[in-house]
Every structure is written in structure tokens, then in C-alpha cells.
Motif scaffolding. Structure first.
Motif, PDB file in Angstrom:
ATOM      1  N   ARG A 103       0.826  -1.207   0.000  1.00  0.00           N
ATOM      2  CA  ARG A 103       0.000   0.000   0.000  1.00  0.00           C
ATOM      3  C   ARG A 103       0.862   1.259   0.000  1.00  0.00           C
ATOM      4  NH1 ARG A 103      -2.107   3.923   3.080  1.00  0.00           N
ATOM      5  NH2 ARG A 103      -4.310   4.509   2.771  1.00  0.00           N
ATOM      6  N   LEU A 132       0.156   1.933  -4.033  1.00  0.00           N
ATOM      7  CA  LEU A 132      -1.264   2.025  -3.705  1.00  0.00           C
ATOM      8  C   LEU A 132      -2.134   1.915  -4.949  1.00  0.00           C
ATOM      9  CD1 LEU A 132      -3.572   2.488  -1.733  1.00  0.00           C
ATOM     10  CD2 LEU A 132      -3.166   4.958  -1.934  1.00  0.00           C
ATOM     11  N   GLN A 133      -1.716   2.560  -6.032  1.00  0.00           N
ATOM     12  CA  GLN A 133      -2.494   2.497  -7.270  1.00  0.00           C
ATOM     13  C   GLN A 133      -2.599   1.071  -7.778  1.00  0.00           C
ATOM     14  OE1 GLN A 133      -0.974   4.883 -10.465  1.00  0.00           O
ATOM     15  NE2 GLN A 133      -2.762   4.574 -11.764  1.00  0.00           N
ATOM     16  N   VAL A 187      -2.627  -1.652  -5.970  1.00  0.00           N
ATOM     17  CA  VAL A 187      -3.592  -2.358  -5.129  1.00  0.00           C
ATOM     18  C   VAL A 187      -5.014  -2.028  -5.563  1.00  0.00           C
ATOM     19  CG1 VAL A 187      -4.478  -2.613  -2.772  1.00  0.00           C
ATOM     20  CG2 VAL A 187      -2.015  -2.443  -3.170  1.00  0.00           C
ATOM     21  N   THR A 188      -5.273  -0.741  -5.791  1.00  0.00           N
ATOM     22  CA  THR A 188      -6.605  -0.320  -6.226  1.00  0.00           C
ATOM     23  C   THR A 188      -6.972  -0.954  -7.561  1.00  0.00           C
ATOM     24  OG1 THR A 188      -6.290   1.799  -5.098  1.00  0.00           O
ATOM     25  CG2 THR A 188      -8.055   1.671  -6.740  1.00  0.00           C
ATOM     26  N   GLN A 189      -6.038  -0.955  -8.504  1.00  0.00           N
ATOM     27  CA  GLN A 189      -6.298  -1.565  -9.813  1.00  0.00           C
ATOM     28  C   GLN A 189      -6.521  -3.071  -9.696  1.00  0.00           C
ATOM     29  OE1 GLN A 189      -2.765  -0.257 -11.934  1.00  0.00           O
ATOM     30  NE2 GLN A 189      -3.914   1.364 -12.977  1.00  0.00           N
ATOM     31  N   THR A 190      -5.810  -3.722  -8.781  1.00  0.00           N
ATOM     32  CA  THR A 190      -5.964  -5.154  -8.609  1.00  0.00           C
ATOM     33  C   THR A 190      -7.365  -5.499  -8.121  1.00  0.00           C
ATOM     34  OG1 THR A 190      -3.608  -5.441  -8.122  1.00  0.00           O
ATOM     35  CG2 THR A 190      -5.096  -7.191  -7.403  1.00  0.00           C
ATOM     36  N   ILE A 191      -7.847  -4.741  -7.146  1.00  0.00           N
ATOM     37  CA  ILE A 191      -9.199  -4.976  -6.638  1.00  0.00           C
ATOM     38  C   ILE A 191     -10.225  -4.733  -7.740  1.00  0.00           C
ATOM     39  CG2 ILE A 191     -10.937  -4.217  -4.981  1.00  0.00           C
ATOM     40  CD1 ILE A 191      -8.674  -3.551  -3.060  1.00  0.00           C
ATOM     41  N   GLN A 192     -10.049  -3.660  -8.504  1.00  0.00           N
ATOM     42  CA  GLN A 192     -10.969  -3.377  -9.607  1.00  0.00           C
ATOM     43  C   GLN A 192     -10.906  -4.467 -10.673  1.00  0.00           C
ATOM     44  OE1 GLN A 192      -9.657   0.496 -10.873  1.00  0.00           O
ATOM     45  NE2 GLN A 192     -10.846   1.594  -9.319  1.00  0.00           N
ATOM     46  N   THR A 231     -10.382  -3.610 -16.778  1.00  0.00           N
ATOM     47  CA  THR A 231      -9.298  -3.181 -15.903  1.00  0.00           C
ATOM     48  C   THR A 231      -8.198  -4.232 -15.846  1.00  0.00           C
ATOM     49  OG1 THR A 231     -10.904  -1.973 -14.542  1.00  0.00           O
ATOM     50  CG2 THR A 231      -8.734  -2.379 -13.584  1.00  0.00           C
TER      51      THR A 231
END
Length: 239
Positions: free
Chosen positions: A46, A50-51, A53-58, A65
Motif C-alpha cells: 500500500r 497504492l495504485q 492495489v486499487t487496480q488489482t481490486i478493480q 481493468t
């Protein structure tokens, strides 16, 4: 039903019968070490990506994505993806250990930490085997690009599943609520991730040239479904 010691089911219960899912033994520190390791990895990722991690969740919910993330990364096994895969292995292994504690299926005479390591070894072995077979298949069929997309998409989905699974595992261990609820939630999430992986694989295969439905069907039966069924049957009957 009265409470039982955490690992009493290893020696006192007959096999293949569900037993109450116990909380961790205060004397056993390995579950805390496992969860703390996952937390440290996630905190490191994180802070530094951080970006990502966010892209992975999306990417776990959006194929567009996921495709975009695949194109951004030179290798699916670089530092951050590898760390997220490690989180996936740690948490899924822990869920398998807890499920085995409830259903009392295999390795019943082994200590909890040893069971966890065995499940982690099985998961890593299956991932490496599938990765190697996919690379070999892409080389033989001259569909390396297509197989590469499918493999990368699968790794990204596993990373997303590991991120989603972590809070469920933490709640299963430390929440005052019934731990079986979180165990079944984790099992359902695992099933959903497999279905999403197969569905995306089907879309990827259909987008490729020269790949027919018969080839797709044979691939999923031979390399996705059959190995899992054979492994589960072997483990249950052997141990």
C-alpha cells in the motif's frame, strides 16, 4: 454444544464428520504470525504501490481493468504481483486449514502448523504446474500470446481474491461472531473466483484466432477441472 479445545478434533473425532470450528489456541502463535505476515506485506504494498492495489481490486470485478493492468506490467511475477500472490497463498492455505478442521478430512494426525504448510505447498505446486503447462501449451500450439493473456489474467484475479479474502480470514479468527459464517463466506468467494477465472478464460479463447470450442472444452476439462478433482480425490483417499 460445549466448547472443545482448539485442536481436540485431531485425535478424538472420527473422520469426515463436521465438528465445531474452534478459535485458535492461545498457545499456538503460528496463526498470528501468518496473519501478521499478510498484514505487513499489504502495508508495504500500500505504501509503495497504492495504485496497483486499487487496480488489482478493480480487476477482480472488471475484465477491462484486468486487461489494462496486464498491458502495463512487463511480467506477472514482478515484486508487487509476487507479494500479492503470497498474500493469496497464505490466506487460502489458512482457509483450507480451517475448513479441514471443520470437515475433518485429511492430515488429521498432524499439528495445525504442519497442516497449514502442507496446504500452502499444494497451492504453490498447483500454481507452478499450471503455469508451466500453460507456457508449454502456448509454445506447442503457437498461441503464446493468447496463453500469456490467460495466465496473466489468472494471476491478477488470484491477487484480487487474496486482497478480498484477507479481512474475511481476520474476522474468522478474531471476530466475536460465529467463525463458521466467515469460513463459508471464504469458501463461496473461492468458488466465485474460480468461475470468474474460467469465464474470462473462455472470453480470451474466443477472442483468439484458430481456437475452436472443442479445443476450449478439452483445455478446461484436462488442465483446469480434472487436476483439481484428481488431487482432491487422491488426498481424501490417501490421508
Amino acid at each position: 454444544m460445549p466448547n472443545q479445545p482448539t485442536f481436540s478434533f485431531f485425535t478424538t473425532q472420527p473422520g469426515h464428520h463436521p465438528v465445531p470450528l474452534p478459535r485458535q489456541d492461545p498457545r499456538a502463535i503460528w496463526p498470528s504470525i501468518v496473519l501478521l505476515t499478510s498484514l505487513v506485506i499489504l502495508a508495504f504494498v500500500r505504501v509503495n504501490a497504492l495504485q496497483r492495489v486499487t487496480q488489482t481490486i478493480q480487476a477482480g470485478f472488471s475484465r477491462q481493468t484486468a486487461v489494462k493492468l496486464e498491458r502495463q506490467e512487463a511480467s506477472p511475477l514482478s515484486v508487487v504481483p509476487s507479494l500479492l500472490l503470497l498474500v493469496y497463498v497464505l490466506n487460502l492455505s489458512f482457509v483450507m486449514f480451517r475448513a479441514n478442521a471443520y470437515f475433518h478430512l485429511v492430515f488429521i494426525d498432524l499439528a495445525g502448523g504442519v497442516q497449514f504448510l502442507l496446504f500452502a505447498g499444494l497451492i504453490v505446486s498447483m500454481l507452478l504446474l499450471r503455469f508451466g503447462v500453460n507456457i508449454f501449451l502456448g509454445f506447442v500450439t503457437d498461441q503464446m500470446r493468447l496463453i500469456g493473456e490467460y495466465t496473466s489474467s489468472g494471476f491478477i484475479l488470484l491477487q484480487a481474491f487474496g486482497l478480498v479474502l484477507f479481512p474475511v480470514v481476520v474476522l474468522m479468527e478474531f471476530s466475536p461472531a460465529e467463525p463458521l459464517f466467515f469460513l463459508y463466506t471464504a469458501i463461496v468467494l473461492a468458488g466465485i473466483s474460480v468461475l470468474i477465472h474460467w469465464f474470462r478464460g473462455l472470453l480470451t479463447a474466443l477472442s483468439g484466432r484458430g481456437v475452436g470450442m472443442l479445443q476450449i472444452f478439452c483445455y478446461f476439462c484436462a488442465l483446469e477441472i480434472l487436476p483439481i478433482l484428481v488431487l482432491v480425490k487422491f488426498i481424501i483417499e490417501t490421508f
